[in-house]
Design a protein around this motif. Structure first.
Motif, mmCIF file in Angstrom:
data_model
loop_
_atom_site.group_PDB
_atom_site.id
_atom_site.type_symbol
_atom_site.label_atom_id
_atom_site.label_comp_id
_atom_site.label_asym_id
_atom_site.label_seq_id
_atom_site.Cartn_x
_atom_site.Cartn_y
_atom_site.Cartn_z
ATOM 1 N N PRO A 167 0.835 -1.210 0.000
ATOM 2 C CA PRO A 167 0.000 0.000 0.000
ATOM 3 C C PRO A 167 0.868 1.258 0.000
ATOM 4 N N ASP A 168 0.281 2.387 -0.415
ATOM 5 C CA ASP A 168 1.013 3.656 -0.496
ATOM 6 C C ASP A 168 1.565 4.114 0.840
ATOM 7 N N TRP A 169 0.934 3.722 1.947
ATOM 8 C CA TRP A 169 1.365 4.166 3.265
ATOM 9 C C TRP A 169 2.502 3.331 3.856
ATOM 10 N N LEU A 170 2.970 2.338 3.103
ATOM 11 C CA LEU A 170 4.075 1.496 3.563
ATOM 12 C C LEU A 170 5.388 2.212 3.302
ATOM 13 N N GLY A 171 6.227 2.294 4.312
ATOM 14 C CA GLY A 171 7.510 2.985 4.196
ATOM 15 C C GLY A 171 8.678 2.023 4.162
ATOM 16 N N VAL A 172 9.750 2.412 4.817
ATOM 17 C CA VAL A 172 11.011 1.669 4.833
ATOM 18 C C VAL A 172 10.819 0.305 5.489
ATOM 19 N N GLU A 173 11.416 -0.713 4.880
ATOM 20 C CA GLU A 173 11.356 -2.050 5.467
ATOM 21 C C GLU A 173 12.333 -2.142 6.630
ATOM 22 N N VAL A 174 11.856 -2.708 7.752
ATOM 23 C CA VAL A 174 12.690 -2.876 8.945
ATOM 24 C C VAL A 174 12.728 -4.341 9.388
ATOM 25 N N THR A 175 12.369 -5.244 8.482
ATOM 26 C CA THR A 175 12.444 -6.676 8.771
ATOM 27 C C THR A 175 13.864 -7.008 9.212
ATOM 28 N N GLY A 176 13.988 -7.717 10.303
ATOM 29 C CA GLY A 176 15.301 -8.137 10.781
ATOM 30 C C GLY A 176 16.019 -7.110 11.640
ATOM 31 N N ASP A 177 15.508 -5.889 11.716
ATOM 32 C CA ASP A 177 16.106 -4.865 12.579
ATOM 33 C C ASP A 177 15.551 -5.091 13.979
ATOM 34 N N ILE A 178 16.366 -5.630 14.868
ATOM 35 C CA ILE A 178 15.872 -6.052 16.178
ATOM 36 C C ILE A 178 15.334 -4.900 17.021
ATOM 37 N N ARG A 179 15.697 -3.667 16.712
ATOM 38 C CA ARG A 179 15.158 -2.528 17.471
ATOM 39 C C ARG A 179 13.630 -2.493 17.408
ATOM 40 N N TYR A 180 13.066 -3.025 16.310
ATOM 41 C CA TYR A 180 11.618 -2.981 16.109
ATOM 42 C C TYR A 180 10.909 -4.225 16.625
ATOM 43 N N TYR A 181 11.631 -5.184 17.184
ATOM 44 C CA TYR A 181 10.985 -6.343 17.800
ATOM 45 C C TYR A 181 10.311 -5.860 19.087
ATOM 46 N N ASN A 182 9.116 -6.322 19.350
ATOM 47 C CA ASN A 182 8.414 -5.921 20.559
ATOM 48 C C ASN A 182 9.218 -6.232 21.817
ATOM 49 N N SER A 183 9.940 -7.350 21.806
ATOM 50 C CA SER A 183 10.756 -7.704 22.977
ATOM 51 C C SER A 183 11.823 -6.643 23.239
#
Length: 157
Positions: A129-145
């Motif tokens: 979708p147009d509102w999707l930005g930069v991919e952060v898959t694998g960036d552990i800073r964004y893991y909820n834990s």
């Protein structure tokens, strides 16, 4: 028991008008070991205990086991969880044949909005979708834990 997902930052609030469901989530971690996390979550009127394994190198695939528990059981487990409770509103949005889960974080993570899409295979093609930005898959800073330990409001821009 295998979870395949990709994670992105969100660039606008347009997803809110496209969402077919919104649910408040409160969660905390009983264990945030790098090899595995154990999460307790209250999602609306339901509660879950979830164990997640370590992600592959790309951050897209990991083992996930989840069991529904009662809300009173979850509330009792939240009391003994590690410090750093996560609160968020999850907006579910249909995009093509996939459902994006857009998490609008509250509390110490307010200002962070992340979208996840679950896939059936790692290289699966999906509409963005147009509102999707930069991919952060694998960036552990964004893991909820990790957000429970190092909340977004403390990050340096």
């Amino acid at each position: 028991m295998q979870e395949i997902e990709r994670k992105f930052l969100v660039t606008s609030t347009v997803f809110k008008s496209e969402a077919f469901q919104q649910t408040r989530i409160v969660q905390a971690f009983l264990n945030t070991h790098p090899e595995r996390t154990v999460r307790v979550r209250i999602k609306g009127e339901q509660a879950f205990l979830t164990v997640k394994g370590k992600s592959n190198a790309a951050g897209t695939i990991r083992m996930e086991w989840e069991k529904e528990i009662t809300v009173p059981e979850a509330e009792a487990l939240l009391v003994i969880a590690e410090p750093g409770q996560i609160e968020k509103i999850r907006h579910e949005v249909n995009v093509g044949t996939h459902v994006f889960e857009v998490d609008e974080f509250l509390g110490e993570n307010k200002g962070l909005v992340v979208a996840e899409v679950e896939l059936t295979k790692e290289n699966e093609i999906f509409l963005k979708p147009d509102w999707l930005g930069v991919e952060v898959t694998g960036d552990i800073r964004y893991y909820n834990s990790q957000l429970s330990k190092n909340p977004f409001k403390y990050w340096k821009s």
